[in-house]
Each structure stands twice: as structure tokens, then as C-alpha cells.
Design a protein around this motif. Structure first.
Motif, PDB file in Angstrom:
ATOM      1  N   ILE A   9       0.834  -1.208   0.000  1.00 40.11           N
ATOM      2  CA  ILE A   9       0.000   0.000   0.000  1.00 40.11           C
ATOM      3  C   ILE A   9       0.868   1.257   0.000  1.00 40.11           C
ATOM      4  O   ILE A   9       0.575   2.250  -0.683  1.00 40.11           O
ATOM      5  CB  ILE A   9      -0.954  -0.014   1.205  1.00 40.11           C
ATOM      6  N   ALA A  10       1.979   1.197   0.764  1.00 42.38           N
ATOM      7  CA  ALA A  10       2.870   2.366   0.865  1.00 42.38           C
ATOM      8  C   ALA A  10       3.547   2.696  -0.464  1.00 42.38           C
ATOM      9  O   ALA A  10       3.957   3.847  -0.691  1.00 42.38           O
ATOM     10  CB  ALA A  10       3.925   2.108   1.937  1.00 42.38           C
ATOM     11  N   LEU A  11       3.661   1.733  -1.347  1.00 40.32           N
ATOM     12  CA  LEU A  11       4.285   1.989  -2.648  1.00 40.32           C
ATOM     13  C   LEU A  11       3.449   2.918  -3.528  1.00 40.32           C
ATOM     14  O   LEU A  11       3.975   3.573  -4.443  1.00 40.32           O
ATOM     15  CB  LEU A  11       4.522   0.660  -3.382  1.00 40.32           C
ATOM     16  N   LYS A  12       2.133   2.919  -3.286  1.00 39.32           N
ATOM     17  CA  LYS A  12       1.202   3.790  -4.020  1.00 39.32           C
ATOM     18  C   LYS A  12       1.238   3.558  -5.533  1.00 39.32           C
ATOM     19  O   LYS A  12       1.146   4.504  -6.333  1.00 39.32           O
ATOM     20  CB  LYS A  12       1.478   5.268  -3.712  1.00 39.32           C
ATOM     21  N   VAL A  13       1.394   2.298  -5.909  1.00 37.54           N
ATOM     22  CA  VAL A  13       1.433   1.995  -7.342  1.00 37.54           C
ATOM     23  C   VAL A  13       0.151   1.314  -7.808  1.00 37.54           C
ATOM     24  O   VAL A  13      -0.068   1.165  -9.022  1.00 37.54           O
ATOM     25  CB  VAL A  13       2.646   1.093  -7.684  1.00 37.54           C
ATOM     26  N   PHE A  14      -0.699   0.901  -6.850  1.00 41.91           N
ATOM     27  CA  PHE A  14      -1.939   0.222  -7.200  1.00 41.91           C
ATOM     28  C   PHE A  14      -3.118   1.151  -6.999  1.00 41.91           C
ATOM     29  O   PHE A  14      -3.125   2.003  -6.106  1.00 41.91           O
ATOM     30  CB  PHE A  14      -2.119  -1.048  -6.371  1.00 41.91           C
ATOM     31  N   ARG A  15      -4.126   0.980  -7.823  1.00 39.54           N
ATOM     32  CA  ARG A  15      -5.333   1.790  -7.742  1.00 39.54           C
ATOM     33  C   ARG A  15      -6.554   0.876  -7.874  1.00 39.54           C
ATOM     34  O   ARG A  15      -6.463  -0.279  -8.293  1.00 39.54           O
ATOM     35  CB  ARG A  15      -5.365   2.841  -8.866  1.00 39.54           C
ATOM     36  N   GLY A  16      -7.705   1.415  -7.532  1.00 36.82           N
ATOM     37  CA  GLY A  16      -8.984   0.766  -7.786  1.00 36.82           C
ATOM     38  C   GLY A  16      -9.105  -0.632  -7.231  1.00 36.82           C
ATOM     39  O   GLY A  16      -8.816  -0.889  -6.055  1.00 36.82           O
ATOM     40  N   GLU A  17      -9.510  -1.556  -8.099  1.00 36.11           N
ATOM     41  CA  GLU A  17      -9.823  -2.915  -7.669  1.00 36.11           C
ATOM     42  C   GLU A  17      -8.610  -3.617  -7.055  1.00 36.11           C
ATOM     43  O   GLU A  17      -8.733  -4.355  -6.081  1.00 36.11           O
ATOM     44  CB  GLU A  17     -10.362  -3.725  -8.841  1.00 36.11           C
ATOM     45  N   GLN A  18      -7.421  -3.388  -7.626  1.00 34.01           N
ATOM     46  CA  GLN A  18      -6.218  -4.024  -7.083  1.00 34.01           C
ATOM     47  C   GLN A  18      -5.917  -3.545  -5.663  1.00 34.01           C
ATOM     48  O   GLN A  18      -5.590  -4.338  -4.777  1.00 34.01           O
ATOM     49  CB  GLN A  18      -5.021  -3.738  -7.996  1.00 34.01           C
ATOM     50  N   LEU A  19      -6.028  -2.234  -5.436  1.00 31.44           N
ATOM     51  CA  LEU A  19      -5.780  -1.691  -4.100  1.00 31.44           C
ATOM     52  C   LEU A  19      -6.854  -2.175  -3.120  1.00 31.44           C
ATOM     53  O   LEU A  19      -6.560  -2.465  -1.956  1.00 31.44           O
ATOM     54  CB  LEU A  19      -5.751  -0.162  -4.153  1.00 31.44           C
ATOM     55  N   ALA A  20      -8.093  -2.294  -3.605  1.00 35.73           N
ATOM     56  CA  ALA A  20      -9.165  -2.822  -2.752  1.00 35.73           C
ATOM     57  C   ALA A  20      -8.838  -4.238  -2.297  1.00 35.73           C
ATOM     58  O   ALA A  20      -9.070  -4.602  -1.123  1.00 35.73           O
ATOM     59  CB  ALA A  20     -10.487  -2.795  -3.503  1.00 35.73           C
ATOM     60  N   THR A  21      -8.286  -5.040  -3.206  1.00 41.38           N
ATOM     61  CA  THR A  21      -7.927  -6.414  -2.854  1.00 41.38           C
ATOM     62  C   THR A  21      -6.848  -6.452  -1.779  1.00 41.38           C
ATOM     63  O   THR A  21      -6.897  -7.278  -0.846  1.00 41.38           O
ATOM     64  CB  THR A  21      -7.430  -7.158  -4.115  1.00 41.38           C
ATOM     65  N   ILE A  22      -5.885  -5.552  -1.879  1.00 41.06           N
ATOM     66  CA  ILE A  22      -4.817  -5.501  -0.870  1.00 41.06           C
ATOM     67  C   ILE A  22      -5.383  -5.103   0.491  1.00 41.06           C
ATOM     68  O   ILE A  22      -5.033  -5.687   1.527  1.00 41.06           O
ATOM     69  CB  ILE A  22      -3.705  -4.531  -1.319  1.00 41.06           C
ATOM     70  N   HIS A  23      -6.263  -4.112   0.525  1.00 46.85           N
ATOM     71  CA  HIS A  23      -6.897  -3.718   1.784  1.00 46.85           C
ATOM     72  C   HIS A  23      -7.737  -4.874   2.340  1.00 46.85           C
ATOM     73  O   HIS A  23      -7.780  -5.100   3.561  1.00 46.85           O
ATOM     74  CB  HIS A  23      -7.764  -2.475   1.576  1.00 46.85           C
ATOM     75  N   PHE A  24      -8.395  -5.606   1.445  1.00 44.73           N
ATOM     76  CA  PHE A  24      -9.180  -6.753   1.904  1.00 44.73           C
ATOM     77  C   PHE A  24      -8.290  -7.773   2.606  1.00 44.73           C
ATOM     78  O   PHE A  24      -8.614  -8.251   3.702  1.00 44.73           O
ATOM     79  CB  PHE A  24      -9.894  -7.400   0.719  1.00 44.73           C
ATOM     80  N   TRP A  25      -7.167  -8.118   1.980  1.00 41.92           N
ATOM     81  CA  TRP A  25      -6.310  -9.134   2.584  1.00 41.92           C
ATOM     82  C   TRP A  25      -5.644  -8.643   3.869  1.00 41.92           C
ATOM     83  O   TRP A  25      -5.391  -9.434   4.781  1.00 41.92           O
ATOM     84  CB  TRP A  25      -5.264  -9.612   1.573  1.00 41.92           C
ATOM     85  N   ARG A  26      -5.372  -7.339   3.956  1.00 37.51           N
ATOM     86  CA  ARG A  26      -4.853  -6.835   5.241  1.00 37.51           C
ATOM     87  C   ARG A  26      -5.942  -6.924   6.308  1.00 37.51           C
ATOM     88  O   ARG A  26      -5.656  -7.235   7.466  1.00 37.51           O
ATOM     89  CB  ARG A  26      -4.335  -5.406   5.110  1.00 37.51           C
ATOM     90  N   ALA A  27      -7.195  -6.674   5.904  1.00 35.15           N
ATOM     91  CA  ALA A  27      -8.307  -6.829   6.842  1.00 35.15           C
ATOM     92  C   ALA A  27      -8.416  -8.270   7.317  1.00 35.15           C
ATOM     93  O   ALA A  27      -8.697  -8.532   8.497  1.00 35.15           O
ATOM     94  CB  ALA A  27      -9.613  -6.373   6.189  1.00 35.15           C
ATOM     95  N   VAL A  28      -8.191  -9.219   6.410  1.00 32.03           N
ATOM     96  CA  VAL A  28      -8.190 -10.633   6.808  1.00 32.03           C
ATOM     97  C   VAL A  28      -7.100 -10.890   7.848  1.00 32.03           C
ATOM     98  O   VAL A  28      -7.303 -11.614   8.830  1.00 32.03           O
ATOM     99  CB  VAL A  28      -7.984 -11.537   5.574  1.00 32.03           C
ATOM    100  N   GLY A  29      -5.934 -10.296   7.644  1.00 34.10           N
ATOM    101  CA  GLY A  29      -4.851 -10.437   8.624  1.00 34.10           C
ATOM    102  C   GLY A  29      -5.220  -9.864   9.985  1.00 34.10           C
ATOM    103  O   GLY A  29      -4.967 -10.487  11.020  1.00 34.10           O
ATOM    104  N   TRP A  30      -5.830  -8.670   9.981  1.00 34.68           N
ATOM    105  CA  TRP A  30      -6.279  -8.091  11.255  1.00 34.68           C
ATOM    106  C   TRP A  30      -7.321  -8.987  11.922  1.00 34.68           C
ATOM    107  O   TRP A  30      -7.344  -9.134  13.140  1.00 34.68           O
ATOM    108  CB  TRP A  30      -6.877  -6.702  11.020  1.00 34.68           C
ATOM    109  N   ASN A  31      -8.187  -9.581  11.097  1.00 29.73           N
ATOM    110  CA  ASN A  31      -9.234 -10.448  11.638  1.00 29.73           C
ATOM    111  C   ASN A  31      -8.636 -11.644  12.370  1.00 29.73           C
ATOM    112  O   ASN A  31      -9.130 -12.066  13.420  1.00 29.73           O
ATOM    113  CB  ASN A  31     -10.147 -10.923  10.507  1.00 29.73           C
ATOM    114  N   LYS A  32      -7.562 -12.206  11.822  1.00 24.23           N
ATOM    115  CA  LYS A  32      -6.903 -13.333  12.478  1.00 24.23           C
ATOM    116  C   LYS A  32      -6.342 -12.942  13.832  1.00 24.23           C
ATOM    117  O   LYS A  32      -6.264 -13.761  14.754  1.00 24.23           O
ATOM    118  CB  LYS A  32      -5.783 -13.873  11.588  1.00 24.23           C
ATOM    119  N   LYS A  33      -5.942 -11.685  13.967  1.00 20.31           N
ATOM    120  CA  LYS A  33      -5.404 -11.198  15.237  1.00 20.31           C
ATOM    121  C   LYS A  33      -6.496 -10.751  16.203  1.00 20.31           C
ATOM    122  O   LYS A  33      -6.215 -10.409  17.344  1.00 20.31           O
ATOM    123  CB  LYS A  33      -4.447 -10.024  14.990  1.00 20.31           C
ATOM    124  N   GLY A  34      -7.744 -10.715  15.724  1.00 18.90           N
ATOM    125  CA  GLY A  34      -8.833 -10.237  16.572  1.00 18.90           C
ATOM    126  C   GLY A  34      -8.875  -8.734  16.702  1.00 18.90           C
ATOM    127  O   GLY A  34      -9.517  -8.203  17.614  1.00 18.90           O
TER     128      GLY A  34
END
Length: 495
Positions: A9-34
């Protein structure tokens, strides 16, 4: 996963659907940590960038875990609108309904995907709450079979969590039916599986307590036998009150709607500072609860053996109650972040275990952790640190010295979050000392007994009134505190 997504995300090279997917997977990671707050933050950004069924479902699940059920339902609605129909999303929305409309969604989830064990586990709890124990056991058995034959592969489902949940819910149904042999087998099975998440650890904590209770219990009484709990009268001269052996309760179907309370007041301490008010505090609260229809088990100035017996008898019977209230007045203390209630005969000696002389609050909470019952736990404890002098002179474990007040009950000692359907209230804020008062009752119990029986007053509104009265009467020296995972409005006195 979280670090990798953050760097991308910090690279700022992705936009739109691709960036949404990255945020989704980070959310999955947070979910595993509670970490549900960060789940919601990342899922919200993913939705802004590119809404999808998966991300709405993930955010709805996070809101559910935080106790924001209405918002969770809205997210599951949006997930279902994006289609296609999903059994797991109907299951999740059924969870969030917490009773109202729950069965319809759970049934739809089972119709859409009969291979999912989770909806069957939820329906096990629903049937048990309705008193239909045979259906509960049948659904629990099928859920266990499915969880064994086809373990969930969803990355958001912790390993073994579904199987553990299936066993504990079927065990509770067997216990409610009076089939203690099968209940013991299921509790042992629950404990024999490796738990990797907070919910599974909480289920295992409950299984450990319930297993000991059904192991100690005699053969079950007939289904149509009356249900009762020992009521222990007390007089000011008593130094110890113990509950007479309580008859084993009949199954859940005959006890639905029963409201039970365990009331203990310890003040006549033999080896630490005595307290003048807990006995009268306990009697006042017990009287208020009896007047609004609770069956009360009451103990005054209990030693450890009597306190443990009364508590375990109550936990055994409360498994068949719709509402369970626990009130304790007396000394309490935290050790290494766990809270303990102190019997009147507590005495620390060199070479002895500190916590072995006390009653672990986590055990009471685990024994009551069951989503089909409302649990209200109220502690007018920690009026000072009664053990400091003994700790200094005995040379025992000194973990108690620096801990003033009681610890916030946001988790059990297992690391599990406070069980759904539970409210826990303290006479004062975590880490603070409650006042014993100058009158016949402590400021907290005096206010509590006055407001407890107010008709039509929801329990959290009632505690708000108690808090305001205590803050006023103590000139802001004491602020009562509570934490709730209640699933709806609860009225102790009829409206």
C-alpha cells in the motif's frame, strides 16, 4: 500478511480494484489477530474502492464480533444484494439477529449449503433455547460429522474452531437433557482438540468447568421432577452459611424462564481486615431479587469449602435458567490480571499457593458462558487490598502487592473475550478501590438494592442510575463500572 500488505500500500502503485484487494487481505490479517477495529478500517476502504460480497461479509463479521449487531446485519444485507445467495452469509446474518429472524436465516443457510456445519451448530443453540433438546442433539451430531468429514478451508475460519463449537453445543444439550454420560464424552472431546483462537479457548474453559460439574453430579432426576435451588437464610450471628445439597435440576424444558441468583456476602474475615457491611449488603440485594421473582441461593461469611460448594451447586443448576445473577460483596483482589474472591478463612502461609486459598472469578464466568442464557455478574468487592500485610510477612508470591482494585473483565484468563449474553458490573472502576461506607450498606449496594426492583427499567439503565447515585454520594470518589455483551434489552423487574 499485514506487514506485506502495508508495504505494498505504501508503494502507491496500485489503484482501484487491485488496491481494494490488498486492503481486503490486510483486513483478513487483522481479523486473524482479533483486531476488529482495523478490520473495519481496511474493509471500509476496500468497499470505497471496489464493493464486493466478500468484503461486506468480512466487515459485517467484524461488527458482529464488536457487538454492533444492527450494523453487522446491514453489511450482511449488502453482501447478499451483491449476490449470489450464500449459505455462510445467511448463517452470519442469522447470528447477528440474535433470536429475532435468526431461525429463518439459519434454515436458509442450511438449504443453500447442507455441507456447512456452522449453521447447524447455531440451530443447535436455537433448539436448546426453545427446549427442543432432541432436535438440538440431532443438529449438533450432524454438525460434528460434517466438521470431521469436511473441515472448513475458509481462511477466516480458525483451525478446529468449528469442531470445538460443535462438541460444546451438543454437550450442553446433552447436559440439559440430563444425559450426563454423553455430556461428559463431548466435554472431554472439546478439551482434546487444539484451540487456536479466542472463541475456541473460551469454549474449552466452559467445557472444563461443566465437565467437573457433571462428573460430580449424581444420576439425573426424572424429567418431571421439580426444579429448586437451596435458599440459605442467615442471621447476624452466623459466622458461616452453607447451602444444603441442592436437588439436581430437571431438564431445560421444564425449567425454561427460571431466574436464579447466587448471593454471597463475606465480611467476618478471620485473618485479614474484617468488613462490617457485606453481610447486610448481600441480604439487601437478595431481598430485592426475591421480591421480583428470583430463586435465590444466599450465603453469608463463607469459608473456602462452603463458598466453592455453593458456587458449584449454583453453576450446575443455572445451566437450566434463562437468567442467572451472581452478586458478591466482600474482599476481592487481582493476581496477574485474574480476579479472585476471598473467603473468610483465607490465610497465606510460607510455601502455600496464594490463589489456591481463593475463588477464581474466571471459573464462574466460564461456567456461565452460554449464549442461550442471560448472565448478570455484580461485584461489590476490592474495598482495599486485604492481603498486603500477609504477603509482606509470609514471603509468598508477591504478584498481589502492586495490584490495587480488580482487573477489567474484558477477557478470561484463557484470553477469550467476555461471553455473549453477559453483563459484568463492578462497584468501582478497574484498578480502583471501592468504599465500604459509613452506614449499614456500602454506597454501591445501597443504590443497587434501591433500583434493582424498579419495574420496566432495563438493566443497563438501572446500572446507570446506580452509577449516578454512587458518584453523587461519594463525591466522585467512586465510579461504578460495567462491561456488557448482552444481546438485547434485559428487564429484571417486569414492565
Amino acid at each position: 500478511m499485514i506487514d506485506a500488505c502495508t508495504k505494498i500500500i505504501a508503494l502507491k502503485v496500485f489503484r482501484g480494484e487491485q488496491l481494494a484487494t490488498i486492503h481486503f487481505w490486510r483486513a483478513v490479517g487483522w481479523n486473524k489477530k482479533g483486531d476488529y477495529s482495523n478490520v473495519i478500517t481496511d474493509a471500509t476502504e476496500a468497499i470505497r474502492l471496489q464493493p464486493s460480497q466478500a468484503v461486506y461479509n468480512l466487515r459485517g463479521s467484524a461488527y458482529y464480533d464488536k457487538g454492533d449487531y444492527d450494523i453487522a446485519i446491514a453489511d450482511f444485507d449488502d453482501a447478499l444484494k451483491l449476490g449470489p445467495p450464500s449459505g455462510i452469509i445467511f448463517h452470519n446474518r442469522g447470528n447477528a439477529w440474535r433470536g429475532k429472524n435468526a431461525l429463518a436465516d439459519i434454515n436458509q443457510a442450511i438449504r443453500l449449503d447442507p455441507s456447512l456445519p456452522q449453521p447447524l451448530i447455531n440451530r443447535t443453540a436455537i433448539w436448546r433455547a426453545k427446549g427442543d433438546l432432541d432436535r438440538a442433539i440431532a443438529d449438533g451430531s450432524e454438525a460434528i460429522r460434517l466438521a470431521k468429514d469436511k473441515p472448513p478451508v475458509n481462511i477466516m475460519t480458525p483451525p478446529n474452531s468449528v469442531l470445538i463449537s460443535g462438541y460444546i453445543h451438543r454437550a450442553l444439550a446433552y447436559e440439559a437433557k440430563g444425559d450426563y454420560a454423553h455430556a461428559r464424552e463431548d466435554y472431554k472431546a472439546t478439551l482434546g482438540i487444539t484451540a487456536s483462537d479466542a472463541g475456541s479457548k473460551a469454549n474449552q474453559a466452559t467445557a472444563k468447568v461443566r465437565l467437573s460439574l457433571v462428573t460430580e453430579a449424581p444420576a439425573p432426576v426424572p424429567r418431571d421432577a421439580p426444579i429448586s435451588i437451596a435458599q440459605q437464610p442467615s442471621t447476624p450471628s452466623q459466622q458461616q452459611a452453607t447451602a444444603t445439597p441442592a436437588p439436581l435440576p430437571s431438564p431445560l424444558a421444564s425449567g425454561r424462564g427460571k431466574r436464579m441468583a447466587l448471593i454471597i456476602g463475606n465480611g467476618a474475615y478471620q485473618h485479614v481486615k474484617a468488613l462490617p457491611n457485606p453481610s447486610s449488603d448481600a441480604r439487601a440485594v437478595a431481598k430485592s431479587l426475591r421480591e421480583i421473582g428470583f430463586t435465590v441461593s444466599e450465603g453469608i461469611d463463607l469459608d473456602r469449602a462452603a463458598m466453592q460448594k455453593m458456587t458449584r451447586d449454583f453453576l450446575r443448576e443455572a445451566a437450566r435458567a434463562q437468567v442467572a445473577v451472581v452478586y458478591y460483596a466482600g474482599h476481592g483482589v487481582q493476581v496477574d490480571g485474574r480476579n479472585y474472591l476471598i473467603p473468610v478463612d483465607v490465610e497465606l502461609k510460607p510455601g502455600t499457593g496464594m490463589t489456591e486459598a481463593m475463588i477464581d472469578m474466571d471459573t464462574i464466568m466460564a461456567g456461565l458462558d452460554d449464549q442461550v442464557r442471560t448472565n448478570i455478574l455484580i461485584f461489590d468487592a476490592c474495598r482495599n487490598n486485604p492481603m498486603a500485610q500477609q504477603v509482606a510477612s509470609a514471603g509468598v508470591n508477591r504478584g498481589i502487592e502492586g495490584a490495587s482494585g480488580l482487573a477489567a473483565p474484558t477477557s478470561l484468563g484463557t484470553g477469550a473475550t467476555l461471553g455473549a449474553g453477559t453483563l459484568i458490573a463492578f462497584a468501582t472502576a478497574p484498578g480502583q478501590v471501592a468504599l465500604d461506607g459509613e452506614g449499614a450498606n456500602s454506597p454501591f449496594s445501597a443504590a443497587l438494592s434501591r433500583h434493582l426492583g424498579t419495574p420496566g427499567l432495563e438493566v443497563q439503565q438501572m446500572l446507570t442510575r446506580v452509577r449516578a447515585e454512587v458518584v453523587s454520594s461519594t463525591k466522585h470518589k467512586q465510579v461504578p463500572w460495567s462491561n456488557s455483551s448482552l444481546l438485547g434489552e434485559v428487564y429484571l423487574a417486569e414492565r
